[in-house]
Write a protein that holds these residues in place. Structure first.
Motif, PDB file in Angstrom:
ATOM      1  N   ALA A   1       0.855  -1.304  -0.164  1.00  0.00           N
ATOM      2  CA  ALA A   1      -0.211   0.261   0.278  1.00  0.00           C
ATOM      3  C   ALA A   1       0.926   0.877   0.254  1.00  0.00           C
ATOM      4  CB  ALA A   1      -0.895  -0.317   1.366  1.00  0.00           C
ATOM      5  N   GLU A   2       0.228   2.332  -0.227  1.00  0.00           N
ATOM      6  CA  GLU A   2       0.799   3.521  -0.398  1.00  0.00           C
ATOM      7  C   GLU A   2       1.558   3.817   0.973  1.00  0.00           C
ATOM      8  OE1 GLU A   2      -0.670   8.799  -1.000  1.00  0.00           O
ATOM      9  OE2 GLU A   2      -1.927   6.805  -1.997  1.00  0.00           O
ATOM     10  N   GLU A   3       0.882   3.642   2.123  1.00  0.00           N
ATOM     11  CA  GLU A   3       1.636   4.269   3.708  1.00  0.00           C
ATOM     12  C   GLU A   3       2.125   3.004   3.820  1.00  0.00           C
ATOM     13  OE1 GLU A   3       1.546   6.445   5.208  1.00  0.00           O
ATOM     14  OE2 GLU A   3       0.193   8.118   3.645  1.00  0.00           O
TER      15      GLU A   3
ATOM     16  N   LYS B   1      11.283   2.589   3.482  1.00  0.00           N
ATOM     17  CA  LYS B   1      10.684   2.182   2.057  1.00  0.00           C
ATOM     18  C   LYS B   1      12.004   0.399   1.867  1.00  0.00           C
ATOM     19  CE  LYS B   1       7.628   4.968   1.083  1.00  0.00           C
ATOM     20  NZ  LYS B   1       5.937   5.030   1.220  1.00  0.00           N
TER      21      LYS B   1
ATOM     22  N   TRP C   1       3.197  -2.359  -5.978  1.00  0.00           N
ATOM     23  CA  TRP C   1       3.650  -1.088  -5.852  1.00  0.00           C
ATOM     24  C   TRP C   1       2.552  -0.203  -5.940  1.00  0.00           C
ATOM     25  CZ3 TRP C   1       6.919  -2.092  -1.649  1.00  0.00           C
ATOM     26  CH2 TRP C   1       8.256  -3.343  -2.181  1.00  0.00           C
ATOM     27  N   ASP C   2       1.768   0.559  -4.676  1.00  0.00           N
ATOM     28  CA  ASP C   2       0.894   1.956  -4.679  1.00  0.00           C
ATOM     29  C   ASP C   2       0.818   3.112  -4.679  1.00  0.00           C
ATOM     30  OD1 ASP C   2      -1.404   3.340  -5.780  1.00  0.00           O
ATOM     31  OD2 ASP C   2      -2.577   2.292  -3.760  1.00  0.00           O
ATOM     32  N   GLY C   3       1.868   3.963  -5.182  1.00  0.00           N
ATOM     33  CA  GLY C   3       2.035   4.787  -4.715  1.00  0.00           C
ATOM     34  C   GLY C   3       3.400   5.846  -3.262  1.00  0.00           C
ATOM     35  N   SER C   4       4.478   4.591  -3.905  1.00  0.00           N
ATOM     36  CA  SER C   4       5.682   3.982  -2.656  1.00  0.00           C
ATOM     37  C   SER C   4       6.329   4.748  -2.368  1.00  0.00           C
ATOM     38  CB  SER C   4       5.498   2.566  -3.085  1.00  0.00           C
ATOM     39  OG  SER C   4       4.622   1.795  -2.662  1.00  0.00           O
TER      40      SER C   4
ATOM     41  N   ARG D   1       5.261   8.367  -2.086  1.00  0.00           N
ATOM     42  CA  ARG D   1       4.806   9.575  -1.708  1.00  0.00           C
ATOM     43  C   ARG D   1       5.814   9.516   0.140  1.00  0.00           C
ATOM     44  NH1 ARG D   1      -1.823  10.144   1.552  1.00  0.00           N
ATOM     45  NH2 ARG D   1      -0.798  11.876   2.325  1.00  0.00           N
TER      46      ARG D   1
ATOM     47  N   SER E   1       2.509   2.325  -9.074  1.00  0.00           N
ATOM     48  CA  SER E   1       1.925   2.954  -9.525  1.00  0.00           C
ATOM     49  C   SER E   1       2.375   4.641  -8.692  1.00  0.00           C
ATOM     50  CB  SER E   1       0.592   3.165  -9.577  1.00  0.00           C
ATOM     51  OG  SER E   1       0.556   3.190  -7.418  1.00  0.00           O
TER      52      SER E   1
ATOM     53  N   TYR F   1       3.832   8.342  -8.044  1.00  0.00           N
ATOM     54  CA  TYR F   1       3.604  10.080  -8.387  1.00  0.00           C
ATOM     55  C   TYR F   1       4.699  10.633  -8.849  1.00  0.00           C
ATOM     56  CZ  TYR F   1      -0.626   9.930  -4.797  1.00  0.00           C
ATOM     57  OH  TYR F   1      -1.127   8.745  -4.277  1.00  0.00           O
TER      58      TYR F   1
END
Length: 349
Positions: free
Chosen positions: A13-15, A84, A101-104, A106, A134, A136
Motif C-alpha cells: 500500500a501507499e503507506e 521504504k 506497489w501503489d504510490g510508494s 509518497r 503506480s 507520483y
C-alpha cells in the motif's frame, strides 16, 4: 490464482504498515519464517533463514540499522528511505512472483524516490519477477527505469506498451510533447484539454475524451502487437508445460503432509499451528519493544486500584454492604473495559 496462489501476488500500500516497536531484523525475520519452504526442499531451514536475512540486509543497505526499531510518525526509528527499503525487503522475503506497489514514493524526495525505484528495478532483474508500480510525479530518470507503461483515464486503457514508444504513439494521434516536459507529465496530461498541445493539422481529428482515446487504441497496430505477444506467451506456456512445473514447485514449498490434499489447495505456505507459533513470538517481541509503556499501564492500574480500594475499605459484613460491594465490582469491570477499548484501534490496524 485467487484460490490457490494468492501468495504469488503481493500488494504494497501507499503507506508503510509496520509494527513500530519491532527492529528491522525482527520484521524481516518474521516475513522469512512465514514464507520459508518446507523441509522437502530445505534440509537446513535455520541456516537458510540466517543467510537469506543477511542477504536482504546487505542488498538493500539495511545492515547498519538492522537492530534499530522501524518506528512511525510518533515513535522515532529508521529514516523514511530506510523504511521504504524495509518494505521492499519484506516483500522480497514473501517470494511472490508479482509485486504491486501503489504510490510508494509518497513522502520521499527526488533522490530517495530514484533510489527506491532503482531498488525495485534491481529486484525485478535479479529475481526475474513482474513489478507493477503506480508512482507520483515520476522524473525522467525514474521513467527510464521501466520497461512498459500503461495510461488509464476514467477506467479506460489509453495505451499499454514499451515506455520508450509512448510519446511517439500519442504524437501520432496529434498530441505534441513540449521540449522541456518530462515524459510522465506529458502522459498524465494528454487528456487535459487545457494543457496539451495539438500538432498543427490535427485540431479536429485529435481525441478529446477517454472514449475517443480508447477507441483509437483498440484500432491501433500497437494494441495488435501487444495481443499477439500475449497470445504467443500463453501458447508457449501450454506447449512447454511450464504452468504444471510452476504449480508443482509452489506445492512443494508448502508445509504439511504429502497426503494432505488441503495443503495443495491452500494459498498459505505454512500450516496453521506454525503460523500461531510465529505470531505468538512476534506479539511477544512487540510487547517487549513497548515494555516501558506496558510497565506504566501496569503501575497506573495498581495505583488506581489502591485508590478505589481505599475508598471502599472496611465495608460492613451485613446486608448494608452488599450494594456497595456490587458497585465496586461493576466499577472495576467497567473501568477495565473502557481502558481496553483504547487498544482496539491498534489491534485492528
Amino acid at each position: 490464482v485467487g484460490k490457490s496462489y494468492r501468495g504469488q501476488v503481493a500488494y504494497n500500500a501507499e503507506e508503510d504498515m509496520h509494527h513500530p516497536t519491532l527492529t528491522v531484523r525482527q520484521t524481516l525475520d518474521f516475513a522469512i519464517r512465514c514464507k520459508m519452504p518446507s523441509t522437502r526442499m530445505l534440509k537446513d531451514r535455520s541456516g537458510y533463514k540466517v543467510e537469506f536475512l543477511d542477504t536482504l540486509l546487505d542488498m538493500y543497505g539495511l545492515a547498519g540499522c538492522a537492530d534499530t526499531i522501524v518506528g512511525n510518525a510518533f515513535l522515532r526509528g529508521v529514516s523514511g528511505g530506510e523504511r521504504k527499503r524495509v518494505s521492499i525487503a519484506e516483500q522480497v522475503a514473501s517470494g511472490a512472483s508479482v509485486d504491486v506497489w501503489d504510490g510508494s514514493t509518497r513522502g520521499l524526495d527526488s533522490s530517495s524516490a530514484l533510489d527506491y525505484v532503482r531498488s525495485l528495478r534491481i529486484t525485478t532483474d535479479v529475481l526475474r519477477k513482474s513489478t507493477v508500480v503506480s508512482i507520483y510525479q515520476a522524473s525522467e530518470n525514474i521513467y527510464e527505469l521501466f520497461d512498459k507503461v500503461m495510461v488509464v483515464d476514467e477506467g479506460r486503457q489509453l495505451y499499454f506498451g514499451p515506455a520508450s514508444g509512448a510519446v511517439a504513439y500519442f504524437e501520432s494521434l496529434g498530441i505534441q510533447k513540449p521540449p522541456r516536459q518530462t515524459t510522465a507529465d506529458f502522459l498524465t496530461g494528454v487528456t487535459q484539454l487545457g494543457e496539451r498541445r495539438i500538432v498543427p493539422g490535427f485540431e479536429k481529428s485529435a481525441p478529446r475524451s477517454a472514449e475517443d482515446f480508447e477507441r483509437m487504441w483498440i484500432e491501433s497496430i500497437h494494441r495488435s502487437i501487444v495481443m499477439q505477444q500475449v497470445s504467443a506467451f500463453e501458447k508457449q506456456v501450454q506447449e512447454d508445460a511450464r504452468g504444471h512445473e510452476i504449480r508443482e514447485f509452489v506445492d512443494q514449498t508448502k508445509m504439511g503432509a504429502e497426503s494432505n490434499r488441503l495443503r495443495r489447495r491452500s494459498p498459505y505456505t505454512s500450516t496453521i499451528p506454525y503460523q500461531f507459533i510465529q505470531l505468538f513470538r512476534r506479539e511477544t517481541a512487540i510487547m517487549w519493544g513497548s515494555r516501558y509503556t506496558l510497565a506504566f499501564r501496569t503501575a497506573y492500574q495498581l495505583i488506581f486500584a489502591a485508590i478505589v480500594g481505599a475508598l471502599f475499605n472496611q465495608l460492613p459484613e451485613t446486608t448494608d454492604g452488599a450494594f456497595l460491594r456490587s458497585g465496586v465490582l461493576f466499577f472495576a469491570l467497567l473501568f477495565s473495559s473502557l481502558v481496553a477499548q483504547a487498544e482496539m484501534v491498534a489491534a485492528v490496524s
